[in-house]
Design a protein around this motif. Structure first.
Motif, mmCIF file in Angstrom:
data_model
loop_
_atom_site.group_PDB
_atom_site.id
_atom_site.type_symbol
_atom_site.label_atom_id
_atom_site.label_comp_id
_atom_site.label_asym_id
_atom_site.label_seq_id
_atom_site.Cartn_x
_atom_site.Cartn_y
_atom_site.Cartn_z
ATOM 1 N N SER A 272 0.866 -1.176 0.000
ATOM 2 C CA SER A 272 0.000 0.000 0.000
ATOM 3 C C SER A 272 0.902 1.224 0.000
ATOM 4 O O SER A 272 1.820 1.323 0.815
ATOM 5 C CB SER A 272 -0.903 0.015 1.232
ATOM 6 O OG SER A 272 -1.788 -1.074 1.183
ATOM 7 N N ARG B 155 -1.022 8.044 -1.234
ATOM 8 C CA ARG B 155 -1.300 8.873 -2.413
ATOM 9 C C ARG B 155 -0.435 10.137 -2.421
ATOM 10 O O ARG B 155 -0.236 10.742 -3.461
ATOM 11 C CB ARG B 155 -2.773 9.246 -2.474
ATOM 12 C CG ARG B 155 -3.657 8.067 -2.784
ATOM 13 C CD ARG B 155 -5.093 8.523 -3.047
ATOM 14 N NE ARG B 155 -5.960 7.375 -3.216
ATOM 15 C CZ ARG B 155 -6.092 6.680 -4.339
ATOM 16 N NH1 ARG B 155 -5.395 7.018 -5.400
ATOM 17 N NH2 ARG B 155 -6.904 5.646 -4.401
ATOM 18 N N TRP C 49 6.677 7.212 -5.272
ATOM 19 C CA TRP C 49 5.971 6.149 -5.972
ATOM 20 C C TRP C 49 5.753 6.443 -7.452
ATOM 21 O O TRP C 49 5.960 5.558 -8.282
ATOM 22 C CB TRP C 49 4.658 5.802 -5.284
ATOM 23 C CG TRP C 49 3.879 4.799 -6.078
ATOM 24 C CD1 TRP C 49 2.675 4.976 -6.673
ATOM 25 C CD2 TRP C 49 4.304 3.472 -6.423
ATOM 26 N NE1 TRP C 49 2.316 3.838 -7.358
ATOM 27 C CE2 TRP C 49 3.301 2.899 -7.220
ATOM 28 C CE3 TRP C 49 5.435 2.709 -6.152
ATOM 29 C CZ2 TRP C 49 3.378 1.620 -7.734
ATOM 30 C CZ3 TRP C 49 5.525 1.425 -6.660
ATOM 31 C CH2 TRP C 49 4.503 0.898 -7.443
ATOM 32 N N VAL D 271 -3.432 -1.734 -9.936
ATOM 33 C CA VAL D 271 -3.456 -0.813 -8.806
ATOM 34 C C VAL D 271 -4.910 -0.550 -8.455
ATOM 35 O O VAL D 271 -5.737 -0.310 -9.342
ATOM 36 C CB VAL D 271 -2.725 0.504 -9.155
ATOM 37 C CG1 VAL D 271 -2.796 1.489 -8.003
ATOM 38 C CG2 VAL D 271 -1.271 0.226 -9.540
ATOM 39 N N TYR D 272 -5.222 -0.605 -7.149
ATOM 40 C CA TYR D 272 -6.595 -0.448 -6.687
ATOM 41 C C TYR D 272 -6.705 0.697 -5.692
ATOM 42 O O TYR D 272 -5.745 1.035 -4.998
ATOM 43 C CB TYR D 272 -7.078 -1.744 -6.021
ATOM 44 C CG TYR D 272 -7.077 -2.912 -6.967
ATOM 45 C CD1 TYR D 272 -8.135 -3.121 -7.838
ATOM 46 C CD2 TYR D 272 -5.993 -3.781 -7.018
ATOM 47 C CE1 TYR D 272 -8.135 -4.182 -8.727
ATOM 48 C CE2 TYR D 272 -5.984 -4.844 -7.909
ATOM 49 C CZ TYR D 272 -7.047 -5.035 -8.764
ATOM 50 O OH TYR D 272 -7.025 -6.084 -9.648
ATOM 51 N N ASP D 273 -7.905 1.265 -5.622
ATOM 52 C CA ASP D 273 -8.187 2.336 -4.677
ATOM 53 C C ASP D 273 -8.163 1.779 -3.265
ATOM 54 O O ASP D 273 -8.808 0.769 -2.972
ATOM 55 C CB ASP D 273 -9.562 2.947 -4.977
ATOM 56 C CG ASP D 273 -9.926 4.055 -4.009
ATOM 57 O OD1 ASP D 273 -9.015 4.713 -3.472
ATOM 58 O OD2 ASP D 273 -11.136 4.268 -3.784
ATOM 59 N N GLY D 274 -7.425 2.442 -2.395
ATOM 60 C CA GLY D 274 -7.365 2.062 -0.989
ATOM 61 C C GLY D 274 -7.521 3.289 -0.111
ATOM 62 O O GLY D 274 -6.773 3.460 0.847
ATOM 63 N N ASP E 154 -6.812 6.647 1.253
ATOM 64 C CA ASP E 154 -5.689 7.579 1.132
ATOM 65 C C ASP E 154 -4.421 6.881 0.635
ATOM 66 O O ASP E 154 -3.362 7.485 0.542
ATOM 67 C CB ASP E 154 -5.432 8.329 2.444
ATOM 68 C CG ASP E 154 -5.121 7.418 3.620
ATOM 69 O OD1 ASP E 154 -5.061 6.185 3.442
ATOM 70 O OD2 ASP E 154 -4.941 7.945 4.738
ATOM 71 N N HIS E 155 -4.539 5.599 0.287
ATOM 72 C CA HIS E 155 -3.438 4.821 -0.280
ATOM 73 C C HIS E 155 -3.889 4.164 -1.579
ATOM 74 O O HIS E 155 -5.082 4.068 -1.852
ATOM 75 C CB HIS E 155 -3.001 3.715 0.697
ATOM 76 C CG HIS E 155 -2.136 4.205 1.805
ATOM 77 N ND1 HIS E 155 -2.579 5.091 2.750
ATOM 78 C CD2 HIS E 155 -0.852 3.918 2.119
ATOM 79 C CE1 HIS E 155 -1.593 5.335 3.610
ATOM 80 N NE2 HIS E 155 -0.533 4.631 3.235
ATOM 81 N N GLU E 156 -2.904 3.723 -2.343
ATOM 82 C CA GLU E 156 -3.160 2.860 -3.492
ATOM 83 C C GLU E 156 -2.678 1.468 -3.102
ATOM 84 O O GLU E 156 -1.623 1.327 -2.485
ATOM 85 C CB GLU E 156 -2.399 3.329 -4.728
ATOM 86 C CG GLU E 156 -2.885 4.646 -5.264
ATOM 87 C CD GLU E 156 -2.129 5.070 -6.519
ATOM 88 O OE1 GLU E 156 -2.788 5.638 -7.405
ATOM 89 O OE2 GLU E 156 -0.909 4.841 -6.589
ATOM 90 N N VAL F 108 -1.180 -1.767 -4.480
ATOM 91 C CA VAL F 108 -0.442 -2.126 -5.691
ATOM 92 C C VAL F 108 -0.113 -3.615 -5.661
ATOM 93 O O VAL F 108 0.559 -4.089 -4.737
ATOM 94 C CB VAL F 108 0.870 -1.318 -5.792
ATOM 95 C CG1 VAL F 108 1.614 -1.657 -7.075
ATOM 96 C CG2 VAL F 108 0.589 0.184 -5.693
#
Length: 168
Positions: free
Chosen positions: A59, A62, A67, A129-132, A134-136, A138
Motif C-alpha cells: 500500500s 497517495r 511512488w 493498482v486499486y483504490d485504498g 488515502d493509499h493505493e 499495488v
C-alpha cells in the motif's frame, strides 16, 4: 467469570495509527534505478497475495512523491530488511536527504535495486493498482526470489523496531 465493558475509541487518524501499530509487520525497501540513480522507500504494508501466479501487494500513500517515479520502472527490487537495519529503514522512510547515501545496494540488469544484508530479495513488475482510500493498493507480479537463511527480519511494532525470538 468477570466481564469487562469495552468502549471503543473514535476512529480518528491518531487512534487508528495507534491501533494499526499493535499489529507487528516486517519492513520492505522498494527500489529501482531511475535516470541511473537509486530511488526507493520503505513500506510496512507488504503482504503475500498468491503463490500461483506469484504476487505480493504493498500500500502506497497517495501523497508519495517517490511512488510515481517507481511505478514506471520496468522491474522493482523488494528487500525485506533485516533486524539490524532499523536506522536504514528510517532513512528510507524520510522525506529529506539522499535515502541511499552510505547504504550498500546493488542493481539487477533490469534496474531493480536490492539492499545488501536484507533477509530476502524479490524482484517484481507492477501489476494492477486499486483504490485504498488515502493509499493505493499495488499488486506486484514476482519475477525472482532470493532468501538469505539465518538472517532475521526487521519487525516494526508499536512504532518501534523489534527482534524476533523463538518461543520456548
Amino acid at each position: 467469570m468477570a466481564t469487562t465493558v469495552h468502549h471503543p475509541s473514535a476512529l480518528d487518524a491518531d487512534a487508528l495509527r495507534q491501533a494499526f501499530g499493535a499489529y507487528p509487520t516486517g519492513v520492505v525497501a522498494i527500489g529501482a534505478l531511475r535516470d541511473g540513480e537509486p530511488v526507493g522507500f520503505a513500506a510496512s504494508s507488504f503482504v503475500s497475495i498468491s503463490l500461483e501466479p506469484p504476487m505480493v501487494a504493498v500500500s502506497v500513500a497517495r501523497t508519495s512523491t517517490t511512488w510515481p517515479r517507481l511505478a514506471e520502472a520496468p522491474v522493482l527490487g523488494l528487500s525485506v530488511l533485516s533486524h539490524g537495519q532499523g536506522a536504514l529503514c528510517r532513512k528510507l522512510a524520510s522525506r529529506a536527504g539522499d535515502r541511499f547515501d552510505g547504504t550498500p545496494w546493488q542493481a539487477t540488469a533490469d534496474g531493480a535495486v536490492l539492499i545488501h544484508d536484507a533477509a530476502l530479495w524479490l524482484t517484481a513488475r507492477v501489476g494492477p493498482v486499486y483504490d485504498g482510500g488515502d493509499h493505493e493498493i499495488v499488486l506486484l507480479e514476482l519475477r525472482s526470489a532470493e532468501l538469505f537463511p539465518g538472517v532475521e527480519p526487521l519487525v516494526f511494532h508499536t512504532s518501534q523496531f523489534r527482534e524476533l525470538s523463538p518461543h520456548a
